[in-house]
Design a protein around this motif. Structure first.
Motif, PDB file in Angstrom:
ATOM      1  N   PRO A  10       0.809  -1.234   0.000  1.00 11.53           N
ATOM      2  CA  PRO A  10       0.000   0.000   0.000  1.00 11.53           C
ATOM      3  C   PRO A  10       0.838   1.278   0.000  1.00 11.53           C
ATOM      4  O   PRO A  10       0.500   2.235  -0.699  1.00 11.53           O
ATOM      5  N   GLU A  11       1.928   1.284   0.738  1.00 10.27           N
ATOM      6  CA  GLU A  11       2.769   2.477   0.792  1.00 10.27           C
ATOM      7  C   GLU A  11       3.383   2.777  -0.576  1.00 10.27           C
ATOM      8  O   GLU A  11       3.493   3.939  -0.972  1.00 10.27           O
ATOM      9  N   LYS A  14       0.738   4.269  -2.853  1.00 16.39           N
ATOM     10  CA  LYS A  14       0.520   5.686  -2.575  1.00 16.39           C
ATOM     11  C   LYS A  14       1.647   6.526  -3.172  1.00 16.39           C
ATOM     12  O   LYS A  14       1.385   7.576  -3.772  1.00 16.39           O
ATOM     13  N   GLY A 141      -6.664  -4.334  -1.651  1.00 16.77           N
ATOM     14  CA  GLY A 141      -5.824  -3.237  -1.198  1.00 16.77           C
ATOM     15  C   GLY A 141      -5.816  -2.033  -2.127  1.00 16.77           C
ATOM     16  O   GLY A 141      -4.970  -1.153  -1.993  1.00 16.77           O
ATOM     17  N   LEU A 144      -6.840   3.563  -1.378  1.00 20.60           N
ATOM     18  CA  LEU A 144      -5.796   4.322  -0.695  1.00 20.60           C
ATOM     19  C   LEU A 144      -6.375   5.448   0.144  1.00 20.60           C
ATOM     20  O   LEU A 144      -5.733   5.917   1.082  1.00 20.60           O
ATOM     21  N   VAL A 152      -3.574   4.722   4.005  1.00 19.07           N
ATOM     22  CA  VAL A 152      -2.165   4.262   4.031  1.00 19.07           C
ATOM     23  C   VAL A 152      -1.272   5.432   4.341  1.00 19.07           C
ATOM     24  O   VAL A 152      -1.614   6.570   4.151  1.00 19.07           O
TER      25      VAL A 152
END
Length: 152
Positions: A10-11, A14, A141, A144, A152
């Motif tokens: 997820p990071e 983003k 997932g 965001l 996130v």
């Protein structure tokens, strides 16, 4: 398509999203009129203060739909690497737009709608939901941002 890479964390999604918002020039803007008639057009945009800023003529279907409906769905990329943004839209006349947003738009696009002979308005689209996925294997997932807050 054969999936050869694992889903991004997820990071990383983003970071990739924010990079695209800075670098890409066009975004697909989907709106609907009060009669339900859909409209889909590409517009230049700038990502400024965690919002997308667009400019269009107020009499176009997109201008009317954004003004009257106050909502839009924006899309970046293709079907394999897509970002979808659902957001609330607020209109600013050319003489009302915050200077910093208008200057950011000018810096990115090289065009200043405030100086155009034809009337233009700006729309600030504040994201409520953001999804990002690169292939079917990233469906899990993909959210965001939800309810206007980063998850996130």
């Amino acid at each position: 398509m054969k999936i050869t890479k694992p889903p991004r964390a997820p990071e990383q999604r983003k970071r990739d999203l924010l990079d695209r918002l800075e670098k890409e020039m066009d975004v697909w803007v989907a709106t609907a009129g009060t009669d339900g008639l859909p409209c889909l057009v590409p517009l230049w945009f700038v990502w400024h203060d965690e919002c997308l800023w667009l400019a269009t003529r107020p009499a176009t279907p997109t201008g009317r739909n954004l003004r009257d409906g106050g909502r839009a769905r924006l899309a970046l990329g293709d079907t394999l690497d897509v970002v979808l943004v659902d957001g609330d839209a607020e209109m600013y006349d050319a003489d009302e737009v915050p200077d910093a947003a208008a200057e950011a738009f000018l810096t990115k696009t090289g065009w200043d709608p405030r100086a155009d002979k034809a009337p233009y308005v700006y729309f600030r689209v504040r994201p409520r939901v953001v999804q990002a996925r690169n292939g079917e294997h990233e469906m899990r997932g993909r959210y965001l941002l939800r309810d206007g807050a980063w998850v996130v």
